[in-house]
Design a protein around this motif. Sequence first.
Motif, PDB file in Angstrom:
ATOM      1  N   MET A 126       0.843  -1.309   0.156  1.00 32.38           N
ATOM      2  CA  MET A 126      -0.102  -0.060  -0.114  1.00 32.38           C
ATOM      3  C   MET A 126       0.898   1.100   0.047  1.00 32.38           C
ATOM      4  SD  MET A 126      -2.980   0.759   0.374  1.00 32.38           S
ATOM      5  CE  MET A 126      -2.874   2.353  -0.474  1.00 32.38           C
ATOM      6  N   GLY A 127       0.849   2.124  -0.863  1.00 28.34           N
ATOM      7  CA  GLY A 127       1.534   3.244  -0.940  1.00 28.34           C
ATOM      8  C   GLY A 127       0.579   4.359  -0.873  1.00 28.34           C
ATOM      9  N   LEU A 128       1.011   5.354  -0.196  1.00 26.89           N
ATOM     10  CA  LEU A 128       0.080   6.698  -0.151  1.00 26.89           C
ATOM     11  C   LEU A 128       1.240   7.812  -0.272  1.00 26.89           C
ATOM     12  CD1 LEU A 128      -1.363   6.166   3.564  1.00 26.89           C
ATOM     13  CD2 LEU A 128      -2.494   5.914   1.416  1.00 26.89           C
ATOM     14  N   GLU A 129       0.848   8.589  -1.302  1.00 22.63           N
ATOM     15  CA  GLU A 129       1.515   9.805  -1.570  1.00 22.63           C
ATOM     16  C   GLU A 129       1.587  11.001  -0.375  1.00 22.63           C
ATOM     17  OE1 GLU A 129       2.403  12.659  -5.567  1.00 22.63           O
ATOM     18  OE2 GLU A 129       0.487  11.962  -5.150  1.00 22.63           O
ATOM     19  N   ALA A 130       2.564  11.720  -0.262  1.00 27.63           N
ATOM     20  CA  ALA A 130       2.536  12.482   1.021  1.00 27.63           C
ATOM     21  C   ALA A 130       3.388  13.797   0.328  1.00 27.63           C
ATOM     22  CB  ALA A 130       3.144  11.947   2.182  1.00 27.63           C
ATOM     23  N   ARG A 131       3.265  14.893   1.117  1.00 31.55           N
ATOM     24  CA  ARG A 131       3.955  15.948   0.600  1.00 31.55           C
ATOM     25  C   ARG A 131       4.825  16.512   2.191  1.00 31.55           C
ATOM     26  NH1 ARG A 131       4.309  17.680  -4.466  1.00 31.55           N
ATOM     27  NH2 ARG A 131       2.213  17.023  -5.436  1.00 31.55           N
ATOM     28  N   THR A 132       6.032  16.795   1.901  1.00 35.00           N
ATOM     29  CA  THR A 132       6.943  17.271   3.016  1.00 35.00           C
ATOM     30  C   THR A 132       6.614  18.848   3.327  1.00 35.00           C
ATOM     31  OG1 THR A 132       8.667  18.132   1.788  1.00 35.00           O
ATOM     32  CG2 THR A 132       8.891  15.924   2.494  1.00 35.00           C
ATOM     33  N   ALA A 133       7.085  19.415   4.449  1.00 32.49           N
ATOM     34  CA  ALA A 133       6.586  20.788   4.834  1.00 32.49           C
ATOM     35  C   ALA A 133       7.038  21.514   3.767  1.00 32.49           C
ATOM     36  CB  ALA A 133       7.307  20.894   6.322  1.00 32.49           C
ATOM     37  N   SER A 134       8.213  21.138   3.107  1.00 34.58           N
ATOM     38  CA  SER A 134       8.580  22.123   1.861  1.00 34.58           C
ATOM     39  C   SER A 134       8.145  21.817   0.644  1.00 34.58           C
ATOM     40  CB  SER A 134      10.231  21.710   1.610  1.00 34.58           C
ATOM     41  OG  SER A 134      10.402  20.601   1.502  1.00 34.58           O
ATOM     42  N   GLY A 135       7.218  21.014   0.726  1.00 34.42           N
ATOM     43  CA  GLY A 135       6.389  20.683  -0.614  1.00 34.42           C
ATOM     44  C   GLY A 135       6.890  19.525  -1.388  1.00 34.42           C
ATOM     45  N   ARG A 136       7.900  18.874  -1.021  1.00 32.05           N
ATOM     46  CA  ARG A 136       8.458  17.788  -1.669  1.00 32.05           C
ATOM     47  C   ARG A 136       7.549  16.725  -1.501  1.00 32.05           C
ATOM     48  NH1 ARG A 136      12.787  13.748  -0.865  1.00 32.05           N
ATOM     49  NH2 ARG A 136      12.354  14.385   1.599  1.00 32.05           N
ATOM     50  N   ARG A 137       7.462  15.668  -2.879  1.00 25.80           N
ATOM     51  CA  ARG A 137       6.523  14.694  -2.837  1.00 25.80           C
ATOM     52  C   ARG A 137       7.235  13.523  -2.291  1.00 25.80           C
ATOM     53  NH1 ARG A 137       3.868  13.469  -8.449  1.00 25.80           N
ATOM     54  NH2 ARG A 137       5.857  13.100  -8.769  1.00 25.80           N
ATOM     55  N   GLY A 139       4.398  15.685  12.592  1.00 28.01           N
ATOM     56  CA  GLY A 139       3.175  16.017  13.145  1.00 28.01           C
ATOM     57  C   GLY A 139       2.312  16.346  11.505  1.00 28.01           C
ATOM     58  N   ALA A 140       2.675  15.894  10.573  1.00 30.68           N
ATOM     59  CA  ALA A 140       2.111  16.336   9.354  1.00 30.68           C
ATOM     60  C   ALA A 140       1.401  15.029   8.956  1.00 30.68           C
ATOM     61  CB  ALA A 140       3.354  16.380   8.106  1.00 30.68           C
ATOM     62  N   LEU A 141       0.014  15.303   9.135  1.00 32.51           N
ATOM     63  CA  LEU A 141      -1.118  14.431   8.823  1.00 32.51           C
ATOM     64  C   LEU A 141      -1.318  14.051   7.382  1.00 32.51           C
ATOM     65  CD1 LEU A 141      -4.044  15.855  10.732  1.00 32.51           C
ATOM     66  CD2 LEU A 141      -2.943  13.806  11.466  1.00 32.51           C
ATOM     67  N   ILE A 142      -1.473  12.800   7.203  1.00 27.74           N
ATOM     68  CA  ILE A 142      -1.619  12.464   5.705  1.00 27.74           C
ATOM     69  C   ILE A 142      -3.353  12.344   5.496  1.00 27.74           C
ATOM     70  CG2 ILE A 142      -1.319  10.392   3.971  1.00 27.74           C
ATOM     71  CD1 ILE A 142       1.251  12.002   5.048  1.00 27.74           C
ATOM     72  N   LYS A 143      -3.679  12.812   4.527  1.00 25.44           N
ATOM     73  CA  LYS A 143      -5.217  12.893   4.341  1.00 25.44           C
ATOM     74  C   LYS A 143      -5.339  11.927   2.912  1.00 25.44           C
ATOM     75  CE  LYS A 143      -5.833  17.274   6.461  1.00 25.44           C
ATOM     76  NZ  LYS A 143      -5.989  18.629   6.265  1.00 25.44           N
ATOM     77  N   SER A 144      -6.737  11.954   2.225  1.00 26.25           N
ATOM     78  CA  SER A 144      -6.759  11.301   1.082  1.00 26.25           C
ATOM     79  C   SER A 144      -5.631  11.937   0.175  1.00 26.25           C
ATOM     80  CB  SER A 144      -8.031  11.246   0.818  1.00 26.25           C
ATOM     81  OG  SER A 144      -8.376  12.658   0.484  1.00 26.25           O
TER      82      SER A 144
END
Length: 74
Positions: free
Chosen positions: A1-12, A47-52
């Motif tokens: 299962m892979g989830l795409e996320a973004r760092t605080a600086s916007g990096r994927r 603390g960065a939440l992962i949403k859909s």
Amino acid sequence: MGLEARTASGRRLWLFYVVNQACDAGHAVHQALVRANSAPELAARDGALIKSGRAEVHQIHRDRLGRLSLVRHI
């Protein structure tokens, strides 16, 4: 299962989880999101939440020789 996320600086980036006994792809995504937003995972990501967002569901397949591979679930 892979989830795409973004760092605080916007990096994927992609977070990967093995989800056992999911009923279907939607259930696997839900279980991965719950795990991604657990206290230890949140602490690791400041603390960065992962949403859909983008998610990729793969099934673990074992062939007759016992070799494991990932098969994308569409």
